[in-house]
Design a protein around this motif. Structure first.
Motif, PDB file in Angstrom:
ATOM      1  N   ALA A 475       0.815  -1.219   0.000  1.00  0.00           N
ATOM      2  CA  ALA A 475       0.000   0.000   0.000  1.00  0.00           C
ATOM      3  C   ALA A 475       0.844   1.262   0.000  1.00  0.00           C
ATOM      4  O   ALA A 475       0.354   2.339  -0.337  1.00  0.00           O
ATOM      5  CB  ALA A 475      -0.927  -0.006   1.218  1.00  0.00           C
ATOM      6  N   GLN A 476       2.123   1.156   0.366  1.00  0.00           N
ATOM      7  CA  GLN A 476       2.979   2.336   0.454  1.00  0.00           C
ATOM      8  C   GLN A 476       4.096   2.375  -0.581  1.00  0.00           C
ATOM      9  O   GLN A 476       4.701   3.434  -0.778  1.00  0.00           O
ATOM     10  CB  GLN A 476       3.592   2.428   1.861  1.00  0.00           C
ATOM     11  N   GLN A 477       4.384   1.269  -1.232  1.00  0.00           N
ATOM     12  CA  GLN A 477       5.489   1.225  -2.183  1.00  0.00           C
ATOM     13  C   GLN A 477       5.072   0.488  -3.450  1.00  0.00           C
ATOM     14  O   GLN A 477       4.471  -0.588  -3.379  1.00  0.00           O
ATOM     15  CB  GLN A 477       6.700   0.515  -1.568  1.00  0.00           C
ATOM     16  N   GLY A 478       5.370   1.094  -4.603  1.00  0.00           N
ATOM     17  CA  GLY A 478       5.109   0.436  -5.878  1.00  0.00           C
ATOM     18  C   GLY A 478       3.974   1.067  -6.653  1.00  0.00           C
ATOM     19  O   GLY A 478       3.641   2.245  -6.489  1.00  0.00           O
ATOM     20  N   LEU A 479       3.362   0.281  -7.530  1.00  0.00           N
ATOM     21  CA  LEU A 479       2.284   0.720  -8.417  1.00  0.00           C
ATOM     22  C   LEU A 479       0.958   0.423  -7.744  1.00  0.00           C
ATOM     23  O   LEU A 479       0.659  -0.731  -7.404  1.00  0.00           O
ATOM     24  CB  LEU A 479       2.375  -0.012  -9.758  1.00  0.00           C
ATOM     25  N   LYS A 480       0.105   1.425  -7.566  1.00  0.00           N
ATOM     26  CA  LYS A 480      -1.099   1.279  -6.738  1.00  0.00           C
ATOM     27  C   LYS A 480      -2.285   2.006  -7.380  1.00  0.00           C
ATOM     28  O   LYS A 480      -2.092   3.057  -8.004  1.00  0.00           O
ATOM     29  CB  LYS A 480      -0.840   1.849  -5.340  1.00  0.00           C
ATOM     30  N   GLU A 481      -3.479   1.470  -7.165  1.00  0.00           N
ATOM     31  CA  GLU A 481      -4.665   2.061  -7.802  1.00  0.00           C
ATOM     32  C   GLU A 481      -5.894   1.738  -6.973  1.00  0.00           C
ATOM     33  O   GLU A 481      -5.994   0.666  -6.362  1.00  0.00           O
ATOM     34  CB  GLU A 481      -4.796   1.507  -9.219  1.00  0.00           C
ATOM     35  N   TYR A 482      -6.850   2.681  -6.987  1.00  0.00           N
ATOM     36  CA  TYR A 482      -8.111   2.464  -6.259  1.00  0.00           C
ATOM     37  C   TYR A 482      -9.187   3.391  -6.823  1.00  0.00           C
ATOM     38  O   TYR A 482      -8.932   4.558  -7.141  1.00  0.00           O
ATOM     39  CB  TYR A 482      -7.926   2.771  -4.771  1.00  0.00           C
ATOM     40  N   GLY A 483     -10.394   2.858  -6.938  1.00  0.00           N
ATOM     41  CA  GLY A 483     -11.555   3.673  -7.244  1.00  0.00           C
ATOM     42  C   GLY A 483     -11.598   4.269  -8.628  1.00  0.00           C
ATOM     43  O   GLY A 483     -12.276   5.285  -8.849  1.00  0.00           O
ATOM     44  N   THR A 484     -10.931   3.637  -9.593  1.00  0.00           N
ATOM     45  CA  THR A 484     -10.916   4.162 -10.959  1.00  0.00           C
ATOM     46  C   THR A 484     -12.296   4.038 -11.604  1.00  0.00           C
ATOM     47  O   THR A 484     -12.986   3.026 -11.437  1.00  0.00           O
ATOM     48  CB  THR A 484      -9.875   3.407 -11.797  1.00  0.00           C
ATOM     49  N   THR A 485     -12.690   5.069 -12.361  1.00  0.00           N
ATOM     50  CA  THR A 485     -13.927   5.033 -13.147  1.00  0.00           C
ATOM     51  C   THR A 485     -13.629   5.516 -14.557  1.00  0.00           C
ATOM     52  O   THR A 485     -12.527   5.990 -14.857  1.00  0.00           O
ATOM     53  CB  THR A 485     -15.019   5.930 -12.531  1.00  0.00           C
ATOM     54  N   THR A 486     -14.637   5.400 -15.426  1.00  0.00           N
ATOM     55  CA  THR A 486     -14.515   5.999 -16.749  1.00  0.00           C
ATOM     56  C   THR A 486     -14.563   7.520 -16.608  1.00  0.00           C
ATOM     57  O   THR A 486     -14.852   8.061 -15.538  1.00  0.00           O
ATOM     58  CB  THR A 486     -15.646   5.534 -17.666  1.00  0.00           C
ATOM     59  N   LEU A 487     -14.328   8.199 -17.702  1.00  0.00           N
ATOM     60  CA  LEU A 487     -14.290   9.653 -17.670  1.00  0.00           C
ATOM     61  C   LEU A 487     -15.630  10.253 -17.256  1.00  0.00           C
ATOM     62  O   LEU A 487     -15.676  11.348 -16.679  1.00  0.00           O
ATOM     63  CB  LEU A 487     -13.859  10.197 -19.042  1.00  0.00           C
ATOM     64  N   ILE A 488     -16.725   9.551 -17.504  1.00  0.00           N
ATOM     65  CA  ILE A 488     -18.039  10.060 -17.124  1.00  0.00           C
ATOM     66  C   ILE A 488     -18.522   9.437 -15.813  1.00  0.00           C
ATOM     67  O   ILE A 488     -19.692   9.579 -15.436  1.00  0.00           O
ATOM     68  CB  ILE A 488     -19.079   9.841 -18.235  1.00  0.00           C
ATOM     69  N   GLY A 489     -17.628   8.707 -15.124  1.00  0.00           N
ATOM     70  CA  GLY A 489     -17.980   8.167 -13.814  1.00  0.00           C
ATOM     71  C   GLY A 489     -18.535   6.768 -13.812  1.00  0.00           C
ATOM     72  O   GLY A 489     -19.008   6.292 -12.780  1.00  0.00           O
ATOM     73  N   GLY A 490     -18.487   6.067 -14.960  1.00  0.00           N
ATOM     74  CA  GLY A 490     -19.007   4.709 -15.034  1.00  0.00           C
ATOM     75  C   GLY A 490     -18.032   3.663 -14.529  1.00  0.00           C
ATOM     76  O   GLY A 490     -16.881   3.970 -14.172  1.00  0.00           O
ATOM     77  N   ALA A 491     -18.483   2.426 -14.510  1.00  0.00           N
ATOM     78  CA  ALA A 491     -17.660   1.314 -14.025  1.00  0.00           C
ATOM     79  C   ALA A 491     -16.437   1.124 -14.914  1.00  0.00           C
ATOM     80  O   ALA A 491     -16.493   1.311 -16.140  1.00  0.00           O
ATOM     81  CB  ALA A 491     -18.487   0.043 -13.987  1.00  0.00           C
ATOM     82  N   TYR A 492     -15.345   0.740 -14.293  1.00  0.00           N
ATOM     83  CA  TYR A 492     -14.073   0.574 -14.997  1.00  0.00           C
ATOM     84  C   TYR A 492     -13.427  -0.711 -14.504  1.00  0.00           C
ATOM     85  O   TYR A 492     -13.198  -0.889 -13.305  1.00  0.00           O
ATOM     86  CB  TYR A 492     -13.159   1.755 -14.702  1.00  0.00           C
ATOM     87  N   SER A 493     -13.140  -1.609 -15.399  1.00  0.00           N
ATOM     88  CA  SER A 493     -12.581  -2.899 -15.016  1.00  0.00           C
ATOM     89  C   SER A 493     -11.066  -2.822 -14.868  1.00  0.00           C
ATOM     90  O   SER A 493     -10.365  -2.321 -15.750  1.00  0.00           O
ATOM     91  CB  SER A 493     -12.918  -3.965 -16.063  1.00  0.00           C
TER      92      SER A 493
END
Length: 531
Positions: A475-493
């Motif tokens: 959670a503190q080191q490396g490549l991390k991501e959370y809560g990504t959506t599409t540009l209009i706020g839709g679901a993003y896989s």
């Protein structure tokens, strides 16, 4: 040679460092301090006429960072020999010299070991005794107008100067040069106080750099607000050990104050650094390098070089490197090797292509646009937070981040940002980051960001998957991501993201990335993380 005739024309040159275009009236922004009106009795420079040519400036009130112009009735040409010189009237000492043979030769890529020529500029205040040395354009031609840009900081306040131009230096109908005494001007007084203005006329300075140097003269920690009036400012900037400076654009938005330069690795090589004067200081009382001195450090390919400056704040302006595609060319290089200084940018644009931002230390960008194509946000930041920003890929094949972060530092964090693309950029053609180097960590975090279709399903550049560091990400080191959506706020896989990356949990975000105070909590100096 006839002496010039004064004309009852005030400066109509546009606001900006050396652009000398049409004037734009200052516009007070909707928020922030209001400028104090200029004193109406302050002397203003005028145009003069010399053998049918309009010359500027003449008379009193010229900027100490003035550019000189000659406007002819027919198109002139630049000579390939001869000199343009400026002398102090009081003792006839030479203040500046431009060799037109060197101008005609053009530039070669600046590297260490070259000798200082009149087509190089030495940027920075004399008292600092550190300078940024770069290639620049001392004489340019635009239609019927020739603009002469004296070397930086060669003129003083409240001093009379005269201009001498050899007949072969410039060619135009009816023009045979400028003799001593035919063209003179007097610079204005030094401003006072902790607020100064930059603009084409009725301001304290014509260039942003002169205002920065004034701030250094107040004391390394003295607060200064630089109010930049709407206009185009074509210049390369340098700051070192100069804290508590605010650069505030005074237009309605960041587009109205544009600081730019066409720099790149093919013009001024490398990321850049400052240089000390060569030789015995007793033999060089000015502290500045002389023509013919060896260049021992190159000023670099960025528009603005910042060296270890704390509480530096940008507001409501654009900083742009106009080099375009094909060379490393930063808009801003924040070189904070200690990693503990803070810079802030609010409502700004940082534009370029390759390597737009090179960041160290603590950085906070709020409501800003950052645009580029290759590694356009990079460096060894202690913690660089982009909050509610637009991150725009200008071409396909873009890598947004190239992180080279020391272990234990937070690196690059994108919070509530929009990742967008320029027209024509194909779907799946860009990556969130690629591997930096084999010494430091690829520490990059995206939290609650909206992403357009140009981001590849793998997210992180797949050909570098085996190289990303650290090998085990947390959670503190490396490549991390959370809560990504599409540009209009839709679901993003995120199902196709590289397996080496770490998927943050809601608890991770709450602990480490929930807001700017948490992300920048390690900073202990003076910068204010306020909108």
């Amino acid at each position: 040679m006839k002496r010039f005739k004064l004309l009852t024309l005030l400066l109509l040159a546009g606001a900006g460092a050396v652009s000398c275009g049409e004037k734009e009236d200052p516009v007070t922004p909707p928020q922030g301090p209001v400028e104090t009106p200029d004193e109406p009795q302050a002397p203003q420079p005028e145009y003069g006429e010399l053998d049918g040519c309009l010359i500027f400036p003449v008379g009193e009130g010229a900027y100490k960072d003035a550019c000189l112009t000659l406007e002819f009735k027919t198109a002139p040409t630049l000579g390939t020999s001869g000199q343009i010189r400026i002398f102090k009237v009081s003792d006839d000492t030479e203040a500046d010299r431009i060799d037109m043979a060197e101008v005609a030769e053009g530039h070669q890529r600046m590297e260490t070991g070259q000798t200082l020529k009149t087509t190089h500029d030495v940027i920075g205040p004399k008292g600092l005794r550190r300078y940024r040395v770069v290639n620049y354009e001392p004489v340019t031609l635009d239609g019927n107008k020739i603009t002469i840009r004296p070397h930086y900081d060669v003129l003083d306040y409240e001093t009379e100067y005269y201009v001498v131009i050899d007949g072969e230096a410039l060619a135009a109908d009816g023009f045979s040069g400028v003799e001593a005494g035919a063209w003179s001007f007097v610079t204005k007084a030094k401003p006072t106080g902790a607020v100064v203005t930059v603009g084409a006329e009725k301001a304290d300075f014509r260039t942003v750099q002169a205002a920065l140097d004034y701030g250094y003269g107040l004391g390394a920690d003295a607060a200064l607000e630089i109010r930049i009036r709407p206009g185009q400012y074509e210049e390369q900037l340098f700051m070192r050990y100069n804290n508590n400076i605010t650069l505030r654009g005074m237009g309605d938005g960041p587009d109205e104050v544009r600081i730019f330069y066409r720099n790149g690795d093919d013009l001024n090589g490398g990321v850049g650094g400052s240089i000390s004067p060569v030789g015995n200081p007793l033999d060089n009382p000015s502290g500045k390098p002389h023509f013919g001195d060896e260049i021992t450090a190159v000023g670099g390919r960025t528009v603005m070089l910042v060296e270890s400056c704390d509480n530096l704040r940008f507001e409501n302006l654009t900083l742009e490197n106009t080099r375009g595609i094909g060379a490393q060319a930063e808009a801003l290089y924040n070189n904070d090797n200690s990693g503990d200084c803070g810079i802030v940018a609010v409502n700004c644009k940082f534009l370029g292509y390759q390597d737009t931002l090179n960041l160290k230390g603590y950085c906070w960008f709020y409501n800003c646009l950052v645009a580029g194509d290759v590694d356009f946000i990079w460096g060894g930041a202690t913690a660089a937070l982009f909050e509610q920003c637009e991150i725009r890929a200008m071409t396909g094949g873009a890598y947004i981040v190239n992180a080279r972060v020391a272990s234990g530092r937070k690196g690059f964090i994108f919070l509530d940002c929009r990742l967008t693309k320029a027209a024509g950029v194909a779907a799946g053609s860009s990556w969130l980051a690629r591997h930096g180097n084999d010494t430091n960590n690829d520490n990059v975090t995206y939290v609650n960001c909206k992403m357009d279709s140009h981001i590849a399903p793998e997210g992180w550049y797949k050909n570098d998957a085996a190289k990303f560091r650290p090998a085990t990400m947390t959670a503190q080191q490396g490549l991390k991501e959370y809560g990504t959506t599409t540009l209009i706020g839709g679901a993003y896989s995120l199902a196709s993201r590289l397996s080496c990356a770490y998927a943050l949990t809601a608890d991770d975000v709450e602990t480490y990335y929930k807001d700017r105070e948490t992300i920048l909590s390690g900073y202990t100096k003076k910068a204010q993380w306020t909108e």
